[in-house]
Scaffold this motif. Structure first.
Motif, PDB file in Angstrom:
ATOM      1  N   ASP A 168       2.534  -6.001   2.182  1.00  0.00           N
ATOM      2  CA  ASP A 168       2.190  -6.663   1.198  1.00  0.00           C
ATOM      3  C   ASP A 168       1.447  -6.038   0.249  1.00  0.00           C
ATOM      4  O   ASP A 168       1.655  -6.169  -0.960  1.00  0.00           O
ATOM      5  CB  ASP A 168       1.120  -7.687   1.719  1.00  0.00           C
ATOM      6  N   VAL A 169       0.883  -4.760   0.255  1.00  0.00           N
ATOM      7  CA  VAL A 169       0.364  -3.843  -0.816  1.00  0.00           C
ATOM      8  C   VAL A 169       0.789  -2.373  -0.390  1.00  0.00           C
ATOM      9  O   VAL A 169       1.006  -1.912   0.639  1.00  0.00           O
ATOM     10  CB  VAL A 169      -1.210  -3.660  -0.273  1.00  0.00           C
ATOM     11  N   GLY A 170       1.173  -1.724  -1.498  1.00  0.00           N
ATOM     12  CA  GLY A 170       1.731  -0.507  -1.625  1.00  0.00           C
ATOM     13  C   GLY A 170       0.790   0.579  -1.057  1.00  0.00           C
ATOM     14  O   GLY A 170      -0.278   0.504  -1.344  1.00  0.00           O
ATOM     15  N   ASN A 171       1.475   1.475  -0.035  1.00  0.00           N
ATOM     16  CA  ASN A 171       0.343   2.654   0.331  1.00  0.00           C
ATOM     17  C   ASN A 171       0.467   3.698  -0.484  1.00  0.00           C
ATOM     18  O   ASN A 171       1.214   4.669  -0.022  1.00  0.00           O
ATOM     19  CB  ASN A 171       0.813   2.811   1.884  1.00  0.00           C
ATOM     20  N   TYR A 172      -0.027   3.637  -1.691  1.00  0.00           N
ATOM     21  CA  TYR A 172      -0.154   4.793  -2.657  1.00  0.00           C
ATOM     22  C   TYR A 172      -1.441   5.427  -2.336  1.00  0.00           C
ATOM     23  O   TYR A 172      -2.298   5.737  -3.545  1.00  0.00           O
ATOM     24  CB  TYR A 172       0.282   4.498  -3.831  1.00  0.00           C
ATOM     25  N   ASP A 173      -1.770   5.945  -1.386  1.00  0.00           N
ATOM     26  CA  ASP A 173      -3.103   6.416  -1.122  1.00  0.00           C
ATOM     27  C   ASP A 173      -3.388   7.475  -2.095  1.00  0.00           C
ATOM     28  O   ASP A 173      -4.550   7.782  -2.579  1.00  0.00           O
ATOM     29  CB  ASP A 173      -3.296   6.752   0.358  1.00  0.00           C
ATOM     30  N   ILE A 174      -2.737   8.357  -2.070  1.00  0.00           N
ATOM     31  CA  ILE A 174      -2.729   9.799  -2.801  1.00  0.00           C
ATOM     32  C   ILE A 174      -3.044   9.576  -4.452  1.00  0.00           C
ATOM     33  O   ILE A 174      -4.181  10.093  -5.066  1.00  0.00           O
ATOM     34  CB  ILE A 174      -1.587  10.656  -2.753  1.00  0.00           C
ATOM     35  N   THR A 175      -2.690   8.396  -4.845  1.00  0.00           N
ATOM     36  CA  THR A 175      -2.905   8.085  -6.211  1.00  0.00           C
ATOM     37  C   THR A 175      -4.389   7.918  -6.588  1.00  0.00           C
ATOM     38  O   THR A 175      -4.647   8.285  -7.550  1.00  0.00           O
ATOM     39  CB  THR A 175      -1.858   6.937  -6.785  1.00  0.00           C
ATOM     40  N   ARG A 176      -5.055   7.421  -5.739  1.00  0.00           N
ATOM     41  CA  ARG A 176      -6.435   7.148  -5.878  1.00  0.00           C
ATOM     42  C   ARG A 176      -7.204   8.455  -5.933  1.00  0.00           C
ATOM     43  O   ARG A 176      -8.469   8.341  -6.431  1.00  0.00           O
ATOM     44  CB  ARG A 176      -7.006   6.102  -4.915  1.00  0.00           C
ATOM     45  N   TYR A 177      -6.763   9.404  -5.437  1.00  0.00           N
ATOM     46  CA  TYR A 177      -7.503  10.494  -5.293  1.00  0.00           C
ATOM     47  C   TYR A 177      -7.193  11.264  -6.758  1.00  0.00           C
ATOM     48  O   TYR A 177      -7.929  12.511  -7.178  1.00  0.00           O
ATOM     49  CB  TYR A 177      -7.037  11.616  -4.510  1.00  0.00           C
TER      50      TYR A 177
END
Length: 365
Positions: free
Chosen positions: A239-248
């Protein structure tokens, strides 16, 4: 997909000018052991680097990226210059008559351990420990300048409470995760990522359709390439994209607003008009919930409409699925004479995709 062109990665349009750390930023800290970690600079908190010591996060705010800093007693830091080979002059000294003999060190084991303990307590600086070791080493004076520099660097890695402050750019994030956890970014190197961006012809106002199963590194790289008028559209599982690195990567709000995401399950979804009705005499919670659902419906409608407009300038894929299945679903949204780029850490999916695309009449090259 290997690549040898690193120029595109070295020119980061988001970070051309020197920048300083701000409160709330994520930064990369590289320690003397060459290990690195990502930390969030939250004001009034403590940043711990294990055996290398700890300091207040406030000390980083306002500091310049790329410099080396030493941790002092009391949780403060100061700029520090690491030893290098640039100042190593040419002399007639050589290492021919130097024997690897522990007796060359005049300090006893107990004295060295005492210096280490004082260093950990902050009573003695690392530079003082290194000076004591070199002054009491009979072989040190006989070494060449390069050997002296190497010796000092080894001792700095062992005793220095220092670190290098790195900005969370695309290049640094790719390099960090490639060393720490390469599977998280699907094993992509910085030079391969550079070639993906180059082959995709990603320019400032491009509309790019992307599938990134590498925790958002590719999405972050695309966001650094586009500006006003550009768009990155990510299709993801869940349901939600796992774009963890972008938040860093400390993107400002105007950059984050250029990203649209949509789950695979909503790819061909047809939106119905919003019909949520408030009950008679609604409570404040009912009203808040109604507004939240209305905004969610409006945002999803806008996202699907954006996708259905099609005519994207590039389709870039880094997926755990079979690339051919992804291509077949997303190519209809790609504009004519536009670029399709597929990355995979294994050659077999690329060979299969290449063979099928070569036989297709829809693609060239």
């Amino acid at each position: 997909m290997d690549a040898m062109n690193v120029d595109a990665m070295n020119v980061d349009v988001m970070n051309v000018d020197p920048t300083v750390v701000k409160g709330g930023d994520h930064v990369i800290i590289r320690m003397p052991s060459t290990n690195a970690k990502i930390v969030c600079v939250k004001p009034d908190t403590t940043i711990s680097l294990g055996k290398f010591g700890s300091f207040m996060a406030n000390e980083l705010i306002g500091q310049t990226f790329g410099h080396s800093y030493e941790i002092e007693k009391g949780g403060t830091i100061k700029p520090h210059q690491l030893s290098g080979f640039d100042d190593a002059g040419i002399t007639e000294a050589n290492n021919q008559k130097i024997n690897d003999d522990p007796s060359a060190q005049k300090l006893t084991f107990e004295q060295i351990e005492e210096l280490k303990a004082k260093g950990l307590a902050g009573d003695v600086s690392a530079q003082e420990i290194i000076s004591s070791l070199t002054e009491n080493n009979e072989s040190f004076a006989k070494k060449t300048e390069f050997s002296k520099s190497k010796y000092i660097q080894r001792k700095q890695r062992k005793f220095m409470k220092s670190f290098v402050l790195l900005e969370a750019t695309v290049y640094n994030m790719c390099d960090f995760f490639f060393v720490v956890n390469p599977t998280k970014i699907r094993g992509i190197r910085s030079d391969s990522l550079s070639q993906v961006l180059s082959l995709g012809n990603v320019y400032s106002t491009a509309r790019v359709l992307a599938v990134d199963d590498g925790q958002g590194l590719l999405i972050g790289a695309l966001l650094t390439r586009i500006s006003n008028g550009g768009l990155v559209f990510g299709v993801h599982t869940g349901d939600v994209g796992n774009y963890d690195i972008t938040r860093y990567m400390n993107f400002p709000t105007e950059v984050k607003d250029r990203l649209r995401t949509l789950p695979w399950t909503k790819l061909h979804h047809k939106m119905e008009p919003f019909v949520d009705v408030l009950p008679d005499s609604p409570s404040e919670q009912d009203i808040m919930g109604h507004e939240r659902r209305r905004r969610g419906h409006a945002k999803l409608t806008e996202t699907i409409d954006t996708l259905n407009e099609g005519q994207f300038d590039a389709l870039i894929i880094s997926t755990n699925f079979n690339p051919i299945s992804v291509i077949k679903k997303l190519v209809p949204y790609l504009g004519g004479s536009r670029m399709l780029v597929v990355y995979d850490q294994c050659k077999e999916p690329l060979i299969e995709a290449y063979a099928q695309l070569r036989e297709s009449t829809e693609f060239l090259n």
